[in-house]
Scaffold this motif. Structure first.
Motif, mmCIF file in Angstrom:
data_model
loop_
_atom_site.group_PDB
_atom_site.id
_atom_site.type_symbol
_atom_site.label_atom_id
_atom_site.label_comp_id
_atom_site.label_asym_id
_atom_site.label_seq_id
_atom_site.Cartn_x
_atom_site.Cartn_y
_atom_site.Cartn_z
ATOM 1 N N SER A 19 0.837 -1.191 0.000
ATOM 2 C CA SER A 19 0.000 0.000 0.000
ATOM 3 C C SER A 19 0.869 1.236 0.000
ATOM 4 N N ARG A 26 -4.156 6.234 6.930
ATOM 5 C CA ARG A 26 -5.206 5.275 7.270
ATOM 6 C C ARG A 26 -5.898 5.661 8.577
ATOM 7 N N GLU A 63 -6.062 3.587 -4.110
ATOM 8 C CA GLU A 63 -6.010 3.093 -2.731
ATOM 9 C C GLU A 63 -6.701 4.057 -1.773
ATOM 10 N N ALA A 67 -10.004 3.107 0.512
ATOM 11 C CA ALA A 67 -10.041 3.327 1.963
ATOM 12 C C ALA A 67 -11.199 4.251 2.342
ATOM 13 N N GLN A 70 -14.511 2.366 1.997
ATOM 14 C CA GLN A 70 -14.702 1.448 3.125
ATOM 15 C C GLN A 70 -15.147 2.198 4.370
ATOM 16 N N ARG A 71 -14.553 3.371 4.596
ATOM 17 C CA ARG A 71 -14.934 4.179 5.764
ATOM 18 C C ARG A 71 -16.397 4.612 5.643
#
Length: 105
Positions: A19, A26, A63, A67, A70-71
């Protein structure tokens, strides 16, 4: 030639993900409210759609978008669970609302 290559064993219990996102990035994403995660996701998608990025920058945007998505999905799932619980509680109380057994309590 093949003899010079080193073979590394990959553990099945710990998936190895390459990543370009740092741990700090993150962690920042994990703290975002839904609206901000959504807005940043839109920006990442637009950057990819506009093109002109290097392969490295494209991967970074991808990426980042993953992320952020997904959040946002996680936050929506939490809200959906709360709404489902509230609807279920409302349905249970609606069955006895205004009945004699409800008034006797």
């Amino acid at each position: 030639m093949a003899e010079d290559m080193e073979i590394t064993e990959v553990s099945e219990t710990e998936p190895q993900t390459a990543s370009s996102l740092s741990q700090e990035e993150r962690e920042r994403i994990a703290q975002l409210p839904y609206e901000q995660a959504r807005d940043e996701l839109i920006q990442a998608v637009r950057a990819l759609e506009n093109g002109g990025l290097s392969l490295e920058d494209s991967m970074k945007q991808w990426e980042l978008g993953e992320a952020l998505a997904q959040r946002a999905q996680s936050l929506l799932g939490t809200i959906r669970a709360k709404l489902d619980a509230a609807q279920q509680a409302q349905a249970q109380t609606a069955n006895t609302a205004g009945t004699q057994s409800n008034l006797e309590s």
